[in-house]
Design a protein around this motif. Structure first.
Motif, PDB file in Angstrom:
ATOM      1  N   SER A 149       0.828  -1.206   0.000  1.00 22.70           N
ATOM      2  CA  SER A 149       0.000   0.000   0.000  1.00 22.70           C
ATOM      3  C   SER A 149       0.864   1.259   0.000  1.00 22.70           C
ATOM      4  CB  SER A 149      -0.920   0.020   1.223  1.00 22.70           C
ATOM      5  OG  SER A 149      -1.834  -1.043   1.168  1.00 22.70           O
ATOM      6  N   ILE A 150       1.884   1.280   0.837  1.00 22.94           N
ATOM      7  CA  ILE A 150       2.758   2.456   0.905  1.00 22.94           C
ATOM      8  C   ILE A 150       3.593   2.578  -0.368  1.00 22.94           C
ATOM      9  CG2 ILE A 150       4.701   3.475   2.162  1.00 22.94           C
ATOM     10  CD1 ILE A 150       3.291   2.348   4.734  1.00 22.94           C
ATOM     11  N   THR A 151       4.027   1.451  -0.921  1.00 15.61           N
ATOM     12  CA  THR A 151       4.732   1.479  -2.201  1.00 15.61           C
ATOM     13  C   THR A 151       3.841   2.082  -3.282  1.00 15.61           C
ATOM     14  OG1 THR A 151       6.090  -0.429  -1.627  1.00 15.61           O
ATOM     15  CG2 THR A 151       5.831   0.043  -3.976  1.00 15.61           C
ATOM     16  N   ASN A 152       2.565   1.712  -3.298  1.00 16.08           N
ATOM     17  CA  ASN A 152       1.645   2.259  -4.287  1.00 16.08           C
ATOM     18  C   ASN A 152       1.447   3.763  -4.111  1.00 16.08           C
ATOM     19  OD1 ASN A 152       1.283  -0.155  -5.591  1.00 16.08           O
ATOM     20  ND2 ASN A 152      -0.686  -0.616  -4.635  1.00 16.08           N
ATOM     21  N   VAL A 153       1.408   4.222  -2.864  1.00 21.24           N
ATOM     22  CA  VAL A 153       1.303   5.670  -2.626  1.00 21.24           C
ATOM     23  C   VAL A 153       2.509   6.370  -3.238  1.00 21.24           C
ATOM     24  CG1 VAL A 153       1.333   7.486  -0.880  1.00 21.24           C
ATOM     25  CG2 VAL A 153      -0.108   5.472  -0.539  1.00 21.24           C
ATOM     26  N   ILE A 154       3.701   5.865  -2.960  1.00 21.33           N
ATOM     27  CA  ILE A 154       4.919   6.485  -3.484  1.00 21.33           C
ATOM     28  C   ILE A 154       4.906   6.456  -5.013  1.00 21.33           C
ATOM     29  CG2 ILE A 154       7.436   6.228  -3.654  1.00 21.33           C
ATOM     30  CD1 ILE A 154       7.259   5.135  -0.696  1.00 21.33           C
ATOM     31  N   ARG A 155       4.512   5.336  -5.572  1.00 18.82           N
ATOM     32  CA  ARG A 155       4.530   5.150  -7.025  1.00 18.82           C
ATOM     33  C   ARG A 155       3.490   5.995  -7.734  1.00 18.82           C
ATOM     34  NH1 ARG A 155       2.871  -0.310 -10.195  1.00 18.82           N
ATOM     35  NH2 ARG A 155       3.554   0.354 -12.244  1.00 18.82           N
ATOM     36  N   HIS A 156       2.288   6.082  -7.185  1.00 20.15           N
ATOM     37  CA  HIS A 156       1.180   6.708  -7.905  1.00 20.15           C
ATOM     38  C   HIS A 156       0.831   8.112  -7.435  1.00 20.15           C
ATOM     39  CE1 HIS A 156       0.355   3.042 -10.091  1.00 20.15           C
ATOM     40  NE2 HIS A 156       0.394   2.370  -8.955  1.00 20.15           N
ATOM     41  N   ALA A 157       1.097   8.439  -6.180  1.00 20.31           N
ATOM     42  CA  ALA A 157       0.692   9.756  -5.671  1.00 20.31           C
ATOM     43  C   ALA A 157       1.882  10.654  -5.377  1.00 20.31           C
ATOM     44  CB  ALA A 157      -0.156   9.607  -4.412  1.00 20.31           C
ATOM     45  N   GLY A 158       3.043  10.059  -5.137  1.00 21.62           N
ATOM     46  CA  GLY A 158       4.203  10.878  -4.797  1.00 21.62           C
ATOM     47  C   GLY A 158       4.056  11.470  -3.406  1.00 21.62           C
TER      48      GLY A 158
ATOM     49  N   ASP B  10     -12.218  12.696  -2.401  1.00 16.34           N
ATOM     50  CA  ASP B  10     -11.377  13.899  -2.445  1.00 16.34           C
ATOM     51  C   ASP B  10     -10.132  13.747  -3.320  1.00 16.34           C
ATOM     52  OD1 ASP B  10      -9.936  12.179  -0.851  1.00 16.34           O
ATOM     53  OD2 ASP B  10      -9.684  13.576   0.803  1.00 16.34           O
ATOM     54  N   GLY B  11     -10.052  12.680  -4.120  1.00 14.37           N
ATOM     55  CA  GLY B  11      -8.928  12.509  -5.033  1.00 14.37           C
ATOM     56  C   GLY B  11      -7.814  11.627  -4.501  1.00 14.37           C
ATOM     57  N   GLY B  12      -7.982  11.070  -3.324  1.00 12.09           N
ATOM     58  CA  GLY B  12      -6.989  10.170  -2.760  1.00 12.09           C
ATOM     59  C   GLY B  12      -7.312   8.723  -3.096  1.00 12.09           C
ATOM     60  N   PHE B  13      -6.760   7.830  -2.313  1.00 13.55           N
ATOM     61  CA  PHE B  13      -6.967   6.399  -2.541  1.00 13.55           C
ATOM     62  C   PHE B  13      -6.952   5.705  -1.196  1.00 13.55           C
ATOM     63  CE2 PHE B  13      -6.093   2.146  -4.223  1.00 13.55           C
ATOM     64  CZ  PHE B  13      -6.877   2.153  -5.361  1.00 13.55           C
ATOM     65  N   GLU B  14      -7.771   4.660  -1.042  1.00 15.59           N
ATOM     66  CA  GLU B  14      -7.834   3.924   0.217  1.00 15.59           C
ATOM     67  C   GLU B  14      -7.770   2.432  -0.035  1.00 15.59           C
ATOM     68  OE1 GLU B  14     -10.313   4.534   4.103  1.00 15.59           O
ATOM     69  OE2 GLU B  14     -11.578   3.551   2.611  1.00 15.59           O
ATOM     70  N   VAL B  15      -6.954   1.768   0.788  1.00 13.30           N
ATOM     71  CA  VAL B  15      -6.875   0.307   0.806  1.00 13.30           C
ATOM     72  C   VAL B  15      -7.399  -0.147   2.164  1.00 13.30           C
ATOM     73  CG1 VAL B  15      -5.279  -1.663   0.898  1.00 13.30           C
ATOM     74  CG2 VAL B  15      -4.929   0.162  -0.778  1.00 13.30           C
ATOM     75  N   MET B  16      -8.325  -1.101   2.166  1.00 11.76           N
ATOM     76  CA  MET B  16      -8.856  -1.651   3.405  1.00 11.76           C
ATOM     77  C   MET B  16      -8.742  -3.162   3.333  1.00 11.76           C
ATOM     78  SD  MET B  16     -11.302  -3.397   5.289  1.00 11.76           S
ATOM     79  CE  MET B  16     -12.496  -3.785   4.046  1.00 11.76           C
ATOM     80  N   ALA B  17      -8.145  -3.741   4.367  1.00  7.25           N
ATOM     81  CA  ALA B  17      -8.047  -5.196   4.480  1.00  7.25           C
ATOM     82  C   ALA B  17      -8.530  -5.594   5.861  1.00  7.25           C
ATOM     83  CB  ALA B  17      -6.609  -5.656   4.273  1.00  7.25           C
ATOM     84  N   GLN B  18      -9.340  -6.619   5.902  1.00  9.51           N
ATOM     85  CA  GLN B  18      -9.785  -7.175   7.179  1.00  9.51           C
ATOM     86  C   GLN B  18      -9.372  -8.641   7.189  1.00  9.51           C
ATOM     87  OE1 GLN B  18     -14.052  -7.473   8.196  1.00  9.51           O
ATOM     88  NE2 GLN B  18     -13.512  -6.228   9.966  1.00  9.51           N
TER      89      GLN B  18
END
Length: 128
Positions: A29-38, A110-118
């Motif tokens: 998830s954090i890798t995807n934030v860095i890759r896609h959102a900066g 709001d233009g962000g992204f969310e990952v949810m895992a249970q």
């Protein structure tokens, strides 16, 4: 990237399969934030109930509004959009499924992204 950690309930010992899956989901998830959102704001929320561990990773999207933010963000359906295709969301979904858990990944209003895992604390599937 600014990161906030919210631990909603006291930490409990996790079965190794759940701990490993949680680690990999957070990492991806954090890798995807860095890759896609900066550079952005990220919130990681962990909630350990009696039967499950819930993980939420939410980012605020790109800080610069100069271009279409959704143009190279993952779709949440397991297929990345215009950025180089990856298998991150598919892999996270599969980890959850193997343990009998639930997974969702989607853009926020709001233009962000969310990952949810249970993840169940008593996994019903294969060990990872």
């Amino acid at each position: 990237m600014d990161l906030t950690l919210e631990v909603i309930s006291p930490a409990t010992p996790l079965p190794s399969a759940v701990g490993n899956a949680a680690y990999r989901i957070l990492q991806e998830s954090i890798t995807n934030v860095i890759r896609h959102a900066g550079p952005t704001l990220v919130t990681v929320a962990l909630n350990s109930g009696t039967d499950f561990l819930e993980i939420r990773v939410t980012d605020n999207g790109r800080r610069s509004k100069s271009r279409d933010e959704s143009a190279d963000r993952p779709s949440g359906k397991g297929v990345d959009t215009r950025a180089e295709p990856g298998r991150g969301i598919l892999g996270m979904r599969e980890r959850c499924r193997l343990l009998g858990g639930e997974f969702d990944a989607k853009p926020t209003p709001d233009g962000g992204f969310e990952v949810m895992a249970q993840l169940p604390l008593a996994p019903t599937g294969s060990n990872l």
